[in-house]
Design a protein around this motif. Structure first.
Motif, mmCIF file in Angstrom:
data_model
loop_
_atom_site.group_PDB
_atom_site.id
_atom_site.type_symbol
_atom_site.label_atom_id
_atom_site.label_comp_id
_atom_site.label_asym_id
_atom_site.label_seq_id
_atom_site.Cartn_x
_atom_site.Cartn_y
_atom_site.Cartn_z
ATOM 1 N N LEU A 30 47.220 38.514 54.217
ATOM 2 C CA LEU A 30 47.162 38.015 52.779
ATOM 3 C C LEU A 30 46.386 38.864 52.044
ATOM 4 O O LEU A 30 45.464 39.571 52.578
ATOM 5 C CB LEU A 30 46.265 36.516 52.970
ATOM 6 C CG LEU A 30 46.917 35.576 53.852
ATOM 7 C CD1 LEU A 30 45.877 34.253 54.139
ATOM 8 C CD2 LEU A 30 48.306 35.031 53.582
ATOM 9 N N ALA A 31 46.546 39.018 50.758
ATOM 10 C CA ALA A 31 45.727 39.912 49.922
ATOM 11 C C ALA A 31 45.871 39.106 48.461
ATOM 12 O O ALA A 31 46.943 38.841 47.823
ATOM 13 C CB ALA A 31 46.322 41.349 49.923
ATOM 14 N N GLY A 32 44.759 39.207 47.764
ATOM 15 C CA GLY A 32 44.625 39.077 46.417
ATOM 16 C C GLY A 32 44.277 40.354 45.379
ATOM 17 O O GLY A 32 43.516 41.168 46.040
ATOM 18 N N ARG A 33 44.743 40.610 44.139
ATOM 19 C CA ARG A 33 44.496 41.407 43.633
ATOM 20 C C ARG A 33 44.027 41.297 41.943
ATOM 21 O O ARG A 33 44.692 40.476 41.435
ATOM 22 C CB ARG A 33 45.827 42.391 43.669
ATOM 23 C CG ARG A 33 45.733 43.706 42.730
ATOM 24 C CD ARG A 33 47.039 44.423 42.948
ATOM 25 N NE ARG A 33 47.277 44.925 44.049
ATOM 26 C CZ ARG A 33 48.102 45.810 44.358
ATOM 27 N NH1 ARG A 33 49.316 46.096 43.467
ATOM 28 N NH2 ARG A 33 48.457 46.178 45.592
ATOM 29 N N ALA A 34 43.193 41.984 41.627
ATOM 30 C CA ALA A 34 42.763 41.935 40.208
ATOM 31 C C ALA A 34 43.285 43.351 39.592
ATOM 32 O O ALA A 34 42.847 44.480 40.133
ATOM 33 C CB ALA A 34 41.275 41.656 39.907
ATOM 34 N N GLY A 35 44.065 43.259 38.415
ATOM 35 C CA GLY A 35 44.537 44.548 38.057
ATOM 36 C C GLY A 35 44.207 44.650 36.475
ATOM 37 O O GLY A 35 44.189 43.632 35.753
ATOM 38 N N LEU A 36 44.514 46.105 35.949
ATOM 39 C CA LEU A 36 44.422 46.492 34.776
ATOM 40 C C LEU A 36 45.585 47.359 34.302
ATOM 41 O O LEU A 36 45.529 48.560 35.207
ATOM 42 C CB LEU A 36 43.112 46.804 34.117
ATOM 43 C CG LEU A 36 43.052 47.560 32.649
ATOM 44 C CD1 LEU A 36 43.267 46.312 31.827
ATOM 45 C CD2 LEU A 36 41.758 48.096 32.398
ATOM 46 N N ALA A 37 46.575 47.087 33.606
ATOM 47 C CA ALA A 37 47.590 48.011 33.145
ATOM 48 C C ALA A 37 47.413 48.595 31.785
ATOM 49 O O ALA A 37 47.150 47.844 30.938
ATOM 50 C CB ALA A 37 49.000 47.224 33.514
ATOM 51 N N PHE A 38 47.945 49.690 31.622
ATOM 52 C CA PHE A 38 48.093 50.296 30.222
ATOM 53 C C PHE A 38 49.180 51.278 30.000
ATOM 54 O O PHE A 38 49.507 51.915 31.034
ATOM 55 C CB PHE A 38 46.453 50.971 29.973
ATOM 56 C CG PHE A 38 46.064 51.796 30.938
ATOM 57 C CD1 PHE A 38 46.372 53.303 30.913
ATOM 58 C CD2 PHE A 38 45.082 51.329 32.041
ATOM 59 C CE1 PHE A 38 45.781 54.025 32.122
ATOM 60 C CE2 PHE A 38 44.910 52.081 32.937
ATOM 61 C CZ PHE A 38 45.207 53.391 32.834
ATOM 62 N N PRO A 39 49.760 51.584 28.776
ATOM 63 C CA PRO A 39 49.398 50.680 27.640
ATOM 64 C C PRO A 39 49.413 49.004 27.794
ATOM 65 O O PRO A 39 50.280 48.978 28.586
ATOM 66 C CB PRO A 39 50.447 51.386 26.721
ATOM 67 C CG PRO A 39 51.623 51.902 27.320
ATOM 68 C CD PRO A 39 50.870 52.289 28.779
ATOM 69 N N ASP A 40 48.903 48.749 26.877
ATOM 70 C CA ASP A 40 49.047 47.062 26.796
ATOM 71 C C ASP A 40 50.021 46.616 26.089
ATOM 72 O O ASP A 40 50.194 46.641 24.689
ATOM 73 C CB ASP A 40 47.610 46.427 26.229
ATOM 74 C CG ASP A 40 47.527 45.115 26.303
ATOM 75 O OD1 ASP A 40 48.489 44.260 26.595
ATOM 76 O OD2 ASP A 40 46.689 44.535 25.887
ATOM 77 N N VAL A 41 51.285 46.280 26.504
ATOM 78 C CA VAL A 41 52.401 45.931 25.922
ATOM 79 C C VAL A 41 52.797 44.491 26.049
ATOM 80 O O VAL A 41 53.776 43.934 25.782
ATOM 81 C CB VAL A 41 53.532 46.662 26.314
ATOM 82 C CG1 VAL A 41 53.527 48.076 25.695
ATOM 83 C CG2 VAL A 41 53.933 46.608 27.677
ATOM 84 N N GLY A 42 51.814 43.716 26.714
ATOM 85 C CA GLY A 42 51.991 42.235 26.944
ATOM 86 C C GLY A 42 50.567 41.857 27.642
ATOM 87 O O GLY A 42 49.640 41.868 27.032
ATOM 88 N N ILE A 43 50.852 41.237 28.934
ATOM 89 C CA ILE A 43 49.649 40.810 29.752
ATOM 90 C C ILE A 43 49.023 41.971 30.412
ATOM 91 O O ILE A 43 49.801 42.382 31.306
ATOM 92 C CB ILE A 43 49.870 39.548 30.501
ATOM 93 C CG1 ILE A 43 50.447 38.553 29.648
ATOM 94 C CG2 ILE A 43 48.638 39.343 31.396
ATOM 95 C CD1 ILE A 43 50.745 37.023 30.420
ATOM 96 N N SER A 44 48.114 42.609 30.148
ATOM 97 C CA SER A 44 47.729 43.781 30.814
ATOM 98 C C SER A 44 46.396 43.556 31.704
ATOM 99 O O SER A 44 46.307 44.283 32.702
ATOM 100 C CB SER A 44 47.088 44.884 29.789
ATOM 101 O OG SER A 44 45.884 44.491 29.258
ATOM 102 N N ARG A 45 45.801 42.513 31.827
ATOM 103 C CA ARG A 45 44.759 42.050 32.635
ATOM 104 C C ARG A 45 45.578 41.019 33.605
ATOM 105 O O ARG A 45 45.772 39.990 32.922
ATOM 106 C CB ARG A 45 43.482 41.439 32.107
ATOM 107 C CG ARG A 45 43.011 42.520 31.183
ATOM 108 C CD ARG A 45 41.310 42.032 30.843
ATOM 109 N NE ARG A 45 41.696 41.240 29.723
ATOM 110 C CZ ARG A 45 41.892 41.077 28.424
ATOM 111 N NH1 ARG A 45 41.973 42.456 27.977
ATOM 112 N NH2 ARG A 45 42.065 40.235 27.578
#
Length: 346
Positions: A30-45
């Protein structure tokens, strides 16, 4: 001692005195993840569940075994809005396999919803499946399991194993669409007789979809461990993908995982693929890198905390929208907590 079957096909590894005994095993990943994506073109967090896999089974000595694995998936997919009870997380059966073995001759047999040997051996060589699927599965060229059966053979010293699979070719998630069957062969060689170095050859003659579209594969992989380093390099060629017989992509992956001291972990992996060899605009490149700790410091540490990066670059020739490749170039950073627990009981 675990009695769970090994990756390729072997019967449960039981000592001779225990040959007639029953044994059970269960494993949770099992694994849980918090992420941040860029560029922000939608839901980035994002807050996601990249891995939720439960596997268990029973074995009778080295004669018979039953194996079931279930994973949690988002109904409707990550991009869809038609699912179960909204877009709820639901269990999906990935493996439901009956196994038999004739140990004196090194023979094995299995049937049901069986695990793909190329994907399974790749997960073992990469070693960080909770972080990311291996190249073939991540690219959508390989299914993790399929309905069908297999027969296999292993040398007495386990230096050579071979397996032949006959499956529907539609993967675990779809009913069969045509009369064709996929025939695949896998050969693994361990020169030292253990997992320090493994070489794997894979080939498949297959079809997919209502139109009986070709779906062939050929793969080569080399992997091994030297001291604190575990490395892998693989190549995979496809003729037909997801029902499109005209696609002939080619790709590969190289990875290095280091455990230099105590609980420390670091990894780097590069995936490269192209839809048209020789065309510089037809390629995709994905870089994965990260570091973390595994606790406690044991042979199979159950707890892993990882900070990672994933960067993808897509050529203009394979962008979903012509001329919009930049919209598919994504960089992401994440923090992931994972737990892997397993037990077996005679």
């Amino acid at each position: 001692m675990s009695c769970a079957p090994e990756i390729v096909f072997e019967a449960p590894a039981m000592a001779p005195a225990e040959a007639a005994s029953r044994c059970g095993w269960v494993g949770l990943d099992l694994a849980g993840r918090a992420g941040l994506a860029f560029p922000d073109v939608g839901i980035s967090r994002t807050l996601t569940l990249p891995r939720a896999h439960v596997e268990g089974g029973l074995a009778l000595g080295d004669v018979a075994a039953a194996r079931v694995a279930v994973a949690v998936v988002r109904s409707g997919g990550d991009d869809g809005y038609i699912g179960v009870d909204g877009e709820a997380l639901v269990p999906e059966v990935q493996i439901a396999e009956a196994r038999g073995a004739w140990a004196p001759l090194g023979l094995g047999i299995g049937a049901g919803l069986v695990e793909d040997p190329w994907v399974a051996s790749g997960d073992a060589a990469w070693g960080l499946r909770p972080i990311a699927a291996t190249f073939g599965e991540a690219a959508g060229w390989m299914d993790g399991s399929d309905l069908g059966g297999w027969v296999g053979w292993s040398a007495a010293d386990r230096r050579v194993t071979a397996r032949v699979d006959l499956t529907t070719g539609e993967g675990a998630r779809f009913r069969e669409r045509n009369e064709g069957k996929d025939l695949a062969a896998t050969v693994s060689v361990r020169p030292a007789g253990d997992g320090r170095a493994v070489f794997t050859l894979y080939g498949r003659d297959g079809s997919r979809g209502l139109g009986l579209a070709r779906d062939h594969r050929f793969g080569l992989r080399a992997g091994g461990t030297v001291g604190p380093l575990t490395g892998m390099v693989e190549g995979l060629a496809a003729w037909g993908v997801d029902g499109d017989a005209l696609r002939q992509p080619l790709g590969g992956s190289a990875s290095l995982v280091a455990r230099p001291w105590g609980p420390l972990l670091a990894y780097v992996r590069l995936d490269l693929s192209t839809e048209a060899p020789g065309d510089a605009t037809a390629g995709t490149r994905t870089l994965l890198a990260g570091a973390g700790v595994e606790l406690p410091v044991t042979e199979a540490p159950p707890l892993r905390l990882t900070a990672g990066y994933t960067g993808t670059r897509v050529g203009s020739g394979v962008a979903a929208i012509a001329g919009a490749a930049a919209l598919q170039d994504v960089d992401a950073v994440f923090l992931q907590l994972g737990v892997s627990l397993g037990t077996s009981s005679p």
